[in-house]
Design a protein around this motif. Structure first.
Motif, mmCIF file in Angstrom:
data_model
loop_
_atom_site.group_PDB
_atom_site.id
_atom_site.type_symbol
_atom_site.label_atom_id
_atom_site.label_comp_id
_atom_site.label_asym_id
_atom_site.label_seq_id
_atom_site.Cartn_x
_atom_site.Cartn_y
_atom_site.Cartn_z
ATOM 1 N N GLU A 37 7.508 -9.132 -1.589
ATOM 2 C CA GLU A 37 6.232 -9.502 -2.888
ATOM 3 C C GLU A 37 4.978 -8.973 -1.996
ATOM 4 O O GLU A 37 4.081 -8.454 -3.127
ATOM 5 N N SER A 38 4.776 -8.369 -1.222
ATOM 6 C CA SER A 38 4.019 -7.883 -0.532
ATOM 7 C C SER A 38 3.166 -6.406 -0.779
ATOM 8 O O SER A 38 2.229 -6.402 0.018
ATOM 9 N N PHE A 39 4.769 -5.910 -0.593
ATOM 10 C CA PHE A 39 4.515 -4.093 -0.356
ATOM 11 C C PHE A 39 3.886 -4.335 -1.803
ATOM 12 O O PHE A 39 3.557 -4.541 -2.950
ATOM 13 N N PRO A 40 2.772 -2.862 -1.887
ATOM 14 C CA PRO A 40 1.714 -1.565 -2.525
ATOM 15 C C PRO A 40 2.921 -1.698 -3.426
ATOM 16 O O PRO A 40 3.922 -0.537 -3.179
ATOM 17 N N VAL A 41 3.152 -1.117 -4.340
ATOM 18 C CA VAL A 41 2.834 0.065 -4.913
ATOM 19 C C VAL A 41 3.246 1.379 -4.400
ATOM 20 O O VAL A 41 1.808 2.126 -3.510
ATOM 21 N N THR A 42 4.509 1.872 -4.361
ATOM 22 C CA THR A 42 4.242 2.823 -3.913
ATOM 23 C C THR A 42 5.509 4.486 -4.491
ATOM 24 O O THR A 42 6.087 3.906 -4.903
ATOM 25 N N ASP A 43 4.293 6.037 -3.942
ATOM 26 C CA ASP A 43 6.085 6.877 -4.293
ATOM 27 C C ASP A 43 7.222 6.550 -3.759
ATOM 28 O O ASP A 43 7.623 8.163 -3.957
ATOM 29 N N GLN A 44 6.862 6.738 -2.784
ATOM 30 C CA GLN A 44 8.373 6.348 -1.308
ATOM 31 C C GLN A 44 9.007 5.547 -1.752
ATOM 32 O O GLN A 44 9.163 4.860 -2.901
ATOM 33 N N GLN A 45 10.316 6.484 -1.742
ATOM 34 C CA GLN A 45 11.858 5.531 -1.597
ATOM 35 C C GLN A 45 11.685 4.017 -1.537
ATOM 36 O O GLN A 45 10.750 4.212 -0.428
ATOM 37 N N GLN A 46 12.017 3.151 -1.991
ATOM 38 C CA GLN A 46 11.968 1.685 -2.113
ATOM 39 C C GLN A 46 12.182 0.797 -0.269
ATOM 40 O O GLN A 46 11.625 1.092 0.498
ATOM 41 N N LEU A 47 13.594 1.773 0.010
ATOM 42 C CA LEU A 47 14.705 2.077 1.230
ATOM 43 C C LEU A 47 13.332 2.187 2.561
ATOM 44 O O LEU A 47 13.469 1.775 3.832
ATOM 45 N N ASP A 48 13.149 3.623 1.927
ATOM 46 C CA ASP A 48 11.832 3.710 2.963
ATOM 47 C C ASP A 48 11.077 3.005 3.317
ATOM 48 O O ASP A 48 10.852 3.442 4.464
ATOM 49 N N TYR A 49 10.377 2.612 2.426
ATOM 50 C CA TYR A 49 9.338 1.781 2.680
ATOM 51 C C TYR A 49 9.302 1.254 3.487
ATOM 52 O O TYR A 49 8.730 0.778 4.999
ATOM 53 N N ILE A 50 10.826 0.230 2.950
ATOM 54 C CA ILE A 50 10.526 -1.020 4.113
ATOM 55 C C ILE A 50 11.407 -0.593 5.331
ATOM 56 O O ILE A 50 10.587 -1.673 5.928
ATOM 57 N N LYS A 51 11.352 0.675 5.201
ATOM 58 C CA LYS A 51 12.498 0.978 7.133
ATOM 59 C C LYS A 51 10.490 0.678 7.397
ATOM 60 O O LYS A 51 10.389 0.876 9.439
ATOM 61 N N ARG A 52 9.995 1.946 7.398
ATOM 62 C CA ARG A 52 8.461 1.564 8.397
ATOM 63 C C ARG A 52 7.989 0.121 7.744
ATOM 64 O O ARG A 52 7.683 0.262 9.244
ATOM 65 N N ILE A 53 8.223 -0.973 7.734
ATOM 66 C CA ILE A 53 7.670 -1.735 7.381
ATOM 67 C C ILE A 53 8.161 -2.148 8.779
ATOM 68 O O ILE A 53 7.893 -3.800 9.843
ATOM 69 N N ILE A 54 9.892 -2.253 9.078
ATOM 70 C CA ILE A 54 10.705 -3.304 9.551
ATOM 71 C C ILE A 54 10.271 -2.502 11.504
ATOM 72 O O ILE A 54 9.839 -2.625 11.844
ATOM 73 N N ASP A 55 9.805 -1.139 11.116
ATOM 74 C CA ASP A 55 9.392 -0.193 12.360
ATOM 75 C C ASP A 55 9.036 -1.045 12.955
ATOM 76 O O ASP A 55 8.040 -0.859 13.990
ATOM 77 N N ARG A 56 7.901 -1.405 12.110
ATOM 78 C CA ARG A 56 6.353 -2.377 13.399
ATOM 79 C C ARG A 56 6.804 -3.651 13.733
ATOM 80 O O ARG A 56 5.462 -3.943 13.646
ATOM 81 N N SER A 57 7.340 -4.670 12.301
ATOM 82 C CA SER A 57 8.090 -5.928 12.917
ATOM 83 C C SER A 57 8.549 -6.037 14.489
ATOM 84 O O SER A 57 9.078 -4.922 14.807
ATOM 85 N N ASP A 58 8.165 -7.052 14.454
ATOM 86 C CA ASP A 58 8.721 -7.810 16.109
ATOM 87 C C ASP A 58 10.473 -8.562 16.184
ATOM 88 O O ASP A 58 10.834 -8.357 16.913
ATOM 89 N N TYR A 59 10.122 -9.390 15.068
ATOM 90 C CA TYR A 59 11.642 -10.226 14.580
ATOM 91 C C TYR A 59 12.007 -9.874 12.986
ATOM 92 O O TYR A 59 10.725 -9.203 12.162
ATOM 93 N N TYR A 60 12.859 -10.248 12.262
ATOM 94 C CA TYR A 60 13.782 -10.194 11.233
ATOM 95 C C TYR A 60 14.388 -10.939 10.827
ATOM 96 O O TYR A 60 15.348 -12.063 11.249
ATOM 97 N N ILE A 61 13.725 -11.572 9.855
ATOM 98 C CA ILE A 61 14.058 -13.603 9.943
ATOM 99 C C ILE A 61 14.895 -12.508 8.042
ATOM 100 O O ILE A 61 14.580 -12.271 7.055
ATOM 101 N N ILE A 62 15.884 -12.928 7.679
ATOM 102 C CA ILE A 62 16.930 -12.778 6.599
ATOM 103 C C ILE A 62 17.679 -14.442 6.113
ATOM 104 O O ILE A 62 18.519 -14.957 6.948
ATOM 105 N N ILE A 63 17.389 -14.199 4.525
ATOM 106 C CA ILE A 63 17.563 -15.685 4.323
ATOM 107 C C ILE A 63 18.486 -15.825 3.031
ATOM 108 O O ILE A 63 17.839 -14.762 2.057
#
Length: 333
Positions: A37-63
């Motif tokens: 919900e906090s991601f900006p609008v981007t021309d990149q494909q959504q999943l590719d952009y998600i992967k970039r954010i995951i690469d910068r993250s230390d932990y991953y929560i799945i609910i």
């Protein structure tokens, strides 16, 4: 230095309100939440952009909630694709499933049978591959998420983010490079001894090899830490770290681990860690002895050094009864 850990928060149900509550709770606790919900609008494909954010993250929560969510081009929810990517990157994953699906916001369970089957299959996949927490309501979920993150930070500290004014000074890197150069001669001599067969076994050579290392003691949250220098036996130190080196820990974790251990020996209650310079000295000595093979890896946009054991290092003790540094402040044999 203070680090802020980034936590990627995903949910199978795109409209799950509890995800936003968890993000708000973690943000108030000083963490950096990242969610769709906090991601900006981007021309990149959504999943590719998600992967970039995951690469910068230390932990991953799945609910997991009541619905399966939006399907991607691969006929899987974006959350499930992102989960698979996070697992491939060896990012610590914290999974939360509802005790009763109807308790999730909205009440109704996934109405479409094919999607419900995918949701049930994903729940089973999460439950079988790792320990999961079950939540009953939003408050319960937020509390359990906070506890799970705090435990993960303690057991496997991430790289984290630091303020620009706390970043390492270039002069420090020059000093570290000087130390590395000064140790080059030692590595060459040890290699020559090993090649001609006269190198002693590590268990014979290292216990008497004393080095003086520096510990940094943080008396308060502000101000420079106090410096304490103490002699340590390299062989004892390696023996104490042996069990952790089997998991190729980061150098930052080794510094914290050794600092925690010696904090008990120094009888101090304040936070203590091995200095960066001393960590490099120990790393170079162990590498020169052929016991570890340090390497640099990428985490997000940052490099950090890990200390994996060599085959020689793994054979350090034929009996397999080496002492191990533990958070009890003692060594176990």
């Amino acid at each position: 230095m203070d680090r802020v850990f980034q936590i990627f928060i995903a949910s199978v149900d795109a409209d799950l309100e509890e995800r936003q509550a968890v993000g708000s709770t973690l943000a108030k606790a000083g963490y950096m939440p990242a969610g769709m919900e906090s991601f900006p609008v981007t021309d990149q494909q959504q999943l590719d952009y998600i992967k970039r954010i995951i690469d910068r993250s230390d932990y991953y929560i799945i609910i997991v909630g009541r619905r399966y969510g939006s399907l991607s081009d691969h006929e899987l929810t974006f959350a499930e694709n992102a989960f698979a990517y996070a697992r491939s990157k060896d990012i610590p994953i914290l999974a939360f499933l509802p005790e009763k699906p109807g308790h999730a916001t909205g009440g109704a369970i996934e109405p479409e049978l094919p999607l419900k089957e995918k949701l049930d299959a994903f729940k089973a996949r999460l439950s079988s591959s790792r320990i999961v927490e079950f939540w009953s309501n939003g408050n319960d979920l937020c509390m359990k998420a906070m506890m799970a993150v705090a435990t993960a930070v303690n057991l496997k500290p991430g790289v984290g983010w630091i303020r620009g004014d706390q970043a390492a000074n270039p002069k420090h890197f020059q000093e570290l490079e000087k130390l590395r150069t000064e140790n080059a001669d030692l590595r060459q001599k040890l290699a020559a001894l090993e090649n001609d067969g006269s190198s002693p076994h590590p268990t014979e050579a290292e216990p008497d090899n004393s080095i003086t290392v520096e510990f940094l003691v943080y008396r308060s949250e502000e101000g420079a830490p106090d410096s304490i220098s103490r002699p340590v036996l390299l062989g004892d130190l390696f023996a104490g770290l042996y069990g952790h080196l089997l998991k190729s820990p980061s150098e930052a974790y080794v510094r914290e681990l050794v600092g925690y251990w010696y904090r008990q020996k120094l009888h101090i209650s304040d936070y203590c860690e091995l200095s960066e310079k001393s960590a490099v000295i120990i790393r170079d000595r162990l590498e020169a002895l052929g016991l570890i093979k340090p390497r640099s890896i990428m985490a997000g946009f940052s490099n950090h050094v890990v200390w994996p054991l060599t085959e020689k290092g793994r054979r350090f003790s034929e009996s397999g009864h080496l002492p191990r540094i533990g958070h009890s402040g003692s060594t176990a044999t």
